[in-house]
Design an enzyme around this catalytic site. Structure first.
Site, PDB file in Angstrom:
ATOM      1  N   ALA A 101      37.361  89.625  47.990  1.00 21.33           N
ATOM      2  CA  ALA A 101      36.806  90.808  48.662  1.00 21.33           C
ATOM      3  C   ALA A 101      35.437  91.048  48.042  1.00 21.33           C
ATOM      4  O   ALA A 101      35.240  91.954  47.242  1.00 21.33           O
ATOM      5  CB  ALA A 101      37.716  92.017  48.490  1.00 21.33           C
ATOM      6  N   ILE A 102      34.503  90.166  48.388  1.00 23.05           N
ATOM      7  CA  ILE A 102      33.152  90.238  47.821  1.00 23.05           C
ATOM      8  C   ILE A 102      32.380  91.390  48.450  1.00 23.05           C
ATOM      9  O   ILE A 102      31.610  92.074  47.781  1.00 23.05           O
ATOM     10  CB  ILE A 102      32.387  88.903  48.061  1.00 23.05           C
ATOM     11  CG1 ILE A 102      33.207  87.700  47.569  1.00 23.05           C
ATOM     12  CG2 ILE A 102      31.009  88.943  47.434  1.00 23.05           C
ATOM     13  CD1 ILE A 102      33.597  87.718  46.117  1.00 23.05           C
ATOM     14  N   GLY A 143      39.289  76.126  57.230  1.00 21.04           N
ATOM     15  CA  GLY A 143      40.433  76.835  56.658  1.00 21.04           C
ATOM     16  C   GLY A 143      41.216  75.871  55.784  1.00 21.04           C
ATOM     17  O   GLY A 143      42.045  75.111  56.280  1.00 21.04           O
ATOM     18  N   ILE A 189      38.738  79.085  61.399  1.00 21.65           N
ATOM     19  CA  ILE A 189      38.868  80.537  61.335  1.00 21.65           C
ATOM     20  C   ILE A 189      38.152  81.100  60.104  1.00 21.65           C
ATOM     21  O   ILE A 189      37.854  80.367  59.164  1.00 21.65           O
ATOM     22  CB  ILE A 189      40.389  80.933  61.212  1.00 21.65           C
ATOM     23  CG1 ILE A 189      41.002  80.272  59.993  1.00 21.65           C
ATOM     24  CG2 ILE A 189      41.127  80.685  62.459  1.00 21.65           C
ATOM     25  CD1 ILE A 189      42.468  80.625  59.697  1.00 21.65           C
ATOM     26  N   CYS A 197      34.536  89.289  59.144  1.00 16.41           N
ATOM     27  CA  CYS A 197      34.670  89.528  57.714  1.00 16.41           C
ATOM     28  C   CYS A 197      35.716  90.608  57.475  1.00 16.41           C
ATOM     29  O   CYS A 197      35.555  91.730  57.949  1.00 16.41           O
ATOM     30  CB  CYS A 197      33.347  89.947  57.082  1.00 16.41           C
ATOM     31  SG  CYS A 197      33.550  90.257  55.311  1.00 16.41           S
TER      32      CYS A 197
END
Lengths: 308, 267
Positions: free
Chosen positions: A74-75, A247, A195, A134
């Protein structure tokens, strides 16, 4: 080299590449970080970190956490902003003979349009990848990618601002990815990146706190490969524009699986963190497979799934 | 011309991997390219080869350099270090490095005060050696939970560093925190040009930072964090840094760090 040496060249959404292997956005920085390990001229295309209209600070720490065969991140799209990118990052990439694809993100439609206009005017951009997926933004980002009407509106808006090839990066965090894929195609997308990361979460059971400050994050790595393969296959059967599959690709064999499912090119992501040469190792693996199976081009493989 | 900041990603084999204190191991491998270049504070990113069940590499400071060999001193803290501790002579690993920035002692500290908490002392050993080589008067304050977990004291003494010990349970040295030794040192000595170099748990580094700000002594911290790539692209290992022009920025421990000025870190 023998006469039967396979050709790895592809042209996907009018992006001409020496091989079908790109670097996935957010896993290859702005290219310069990898030059001690890899000749950028040998990659199919470099897809740079997501760019927004102004610099973003990103999320609080902790931002990453390893999970079985994967990692959560979770940048929060920490990036230099479009002006910083064009002034400080793009000139370096112009030294190389490799298509540069810029991932574009924002919270509002206007921000996407602003970034697109500037990229359209810049020298050295081969294509735009619209990030509507995102998972780590509170508004914008994925909210576009889970709603076909918003996808339509955004892609149409961006389409009017540029003649560059336009890829749309889809989110797996939807009930039916083909609905969004069709909306993007109908709105003028030239290709689809399938994805982005899958929304996930992990908890420290001793403190009972989330492992990420953002609580939830995007899952990447081999853990999500079966989901990605399934979605590439679904999208391949729903649209006629090319698909860039991504992915959890770690090896050439992984990439081959994506081609068979319907991808015309692939992107290597999390593997870059583990092995800086991952993208070129994947290229080598693809070439070996084609030779072993006496195939002459990637095209022979794309969508070649044999359903019993 | 050779690039002095060139990074390498090389396969190598474990030469030795020994328990050197309770819960702590020392791994030795041959890595000439890193051994020739690694500077105090720098680290390597280690891939434990196939079959480990781990996806990402793990970052470790370079503890010592002996000719072509490097060592890393690590604490068992999770799955990664657990797998690592099981490696034996001849087992394969990959080493990416040398990575990150370095400690700065160009101001000629007098004395240089090294403050290490737990396995944090590992990040300060190359520095201690470099300070010795530069004839800088150096003091080391080493803290640990107890005597069984005490690290590096003999290594520091072997290179002539005046070393003081603190343990949480008082089993050896000062009974209390290593930061109390630091406060005591500063209160009882009139130091000319001291510089503090610290690495350890967050709580310790916060206290060191407070001491640094209160005393005005320049202080450099080696920060630690979970890392993804260690090459500056994943932005997973950041810490919050005050900017001189105001505001803050998340900076990468792997690239802008691991060494930061204590006054710049926002905890």
């Amino acid at each position: 080299m023998s006469d039967t040496h396979p050709s790895l060249q592809v042209s996907v959404a009018d992006i001409r590449m020496r091989n079908p292997v790109m670097t996935a956005s957010g896993t290859f920085g702005y290219g310069s970080e990898y030059v001690d390990f890899i000749d950028l001229n040998q990659i199919g295309a470099v897809v740079v970190k997501g760019i927004t209209s102004v610099p973003w600070a990103g999320n609080a720490m902790p931002r990453i956490f390893e999970t079985p065969s994967g990692m959560l991140n979770a940048i929060g799209l920490q990036n230099v902003g479009i002006d910083g990118f064009i002034d400080k990052k793009l000139p370096y990439l112009r030294n190389f003979d490799v298509p540069v694809i810029v991932n574009v993100c924002g919270e509002q439609v206007e921000e996407y349009l602003d970034v697109t206009e500037k990229l359209d005017a810049a020298d050295g951009v081969a294509a735009i990848e619209l990030n509507i997926s995102c998972p780590n933004l509170h508004c914008g980002g994925m909210s576009f990618g889970v709603d076909p009407k918003l996808t339509d509106e955004l892609v149409k808006g961006v389409r009017k601002k540029t003649t560059l090839p336009l890829l749309v990066k889809l989110s797996p965090n939807v009930t039916d990815i083909t609905v969004i894929a069709r909306a993007a195609e109908d709105a003028g997308a030239d290709g689809l990146s399938v994805i982005n990361t899958a929304l996930g979460m992990a908890i420290d059971i001793n403190t009972r706190r989330p492992q990420l400050a953002n609580i939830t994050g995007g899952l990447s790595g081999p853990a999500i490969k079966p989901i990605a393969i399934r979605m590439v296959w679904q999208v391949y059967n729903a649209v006629s524009i090319p698909i860039i599959g991504m992915g959890g690709i770690m090896t050439g064999d992984d990439a081959i699986e994506f081609f068979i499912a319907g991808a015309s090119a692939v992107a290597v992501g999390t593997a870059n963190f583990v092995n800086p040469r991952a993208s070129l190792d994947v290229v080598d693996g693809i070439e070996e497979y084609l030779e072993r199976h006496r195939m002459h081009s990637i095209a022979e493989l794309v969508g070649s799934l044999e359903v019993p | 011309m050779p690039n002095p900041t060139q990074k390498f990603d090389l396969p190598t084999e474990v030469i030795s991997n020994e328990l050197i204190a309770e819960n702590h191991y020392l791994l030795r491998c041959s890595c000439p390219e890193v051994a020739a270049r690694a500077l105090p504070g720098q680290f390597i990113h280690v891939l434990i080869s196939q079959g480990s069940g781990l996806l990402l590499r793990r970052p470790f400071t370079v503890y010592t350099i002996d000719d072509d060999q490097i060592t890393m001193l690590y604490q068992l803290i999770g799955e990664g270090t657990n797998v690592l501790s099981g490696l034996k002579f001849g087992d394969s690993i990959r080493v990416l490095g040398p990575l990150g920035n370095t400690f700065d002692f160009s101001v000629t500290p007098n004395p240089a005060i090294i403050v290490g908490g737990g396995a944090g002392i590992a990040s300060l050993m190359l520095l201690a050696t470099a300070l010795r080589d530069a004839d800088v008067h150096t003091l080391a304050l080493v803290g640990s939970m107890n005597q069984a977990r005490l690290l590096s004291v003999k290594d520091l003494q072997a290179i002539g560093v005046d070393t003081h010990i603190a343990t949480d349970d008082g089993s050896v040295g000062h009974h209390g925190f290593v930061t109390e030794l630091l406060t005591h040192l500063l209160q009882t000595h009139d130091l000319q040009n001291p510089v503090i170099y610290a690495c350890g748990p967050d709580g310790m580094l916060r206290t060191v930072t407070k001491i640094a700000l209160d005393s005005g002594i320049p202080t450099q911290l080696a920060m630690e964090n979970r890392m993804g790539c260690a090459l500056g692209v994943c932005l997973g290992c950041v810490c919050k840094v005050q900017l001189s022009e105001g505001g803050f920025e998340y900076q990468r421990v792997c690239t802008e760090g691991p060494v930061f000025n204590a006054e710049d870190i926002i905890w």
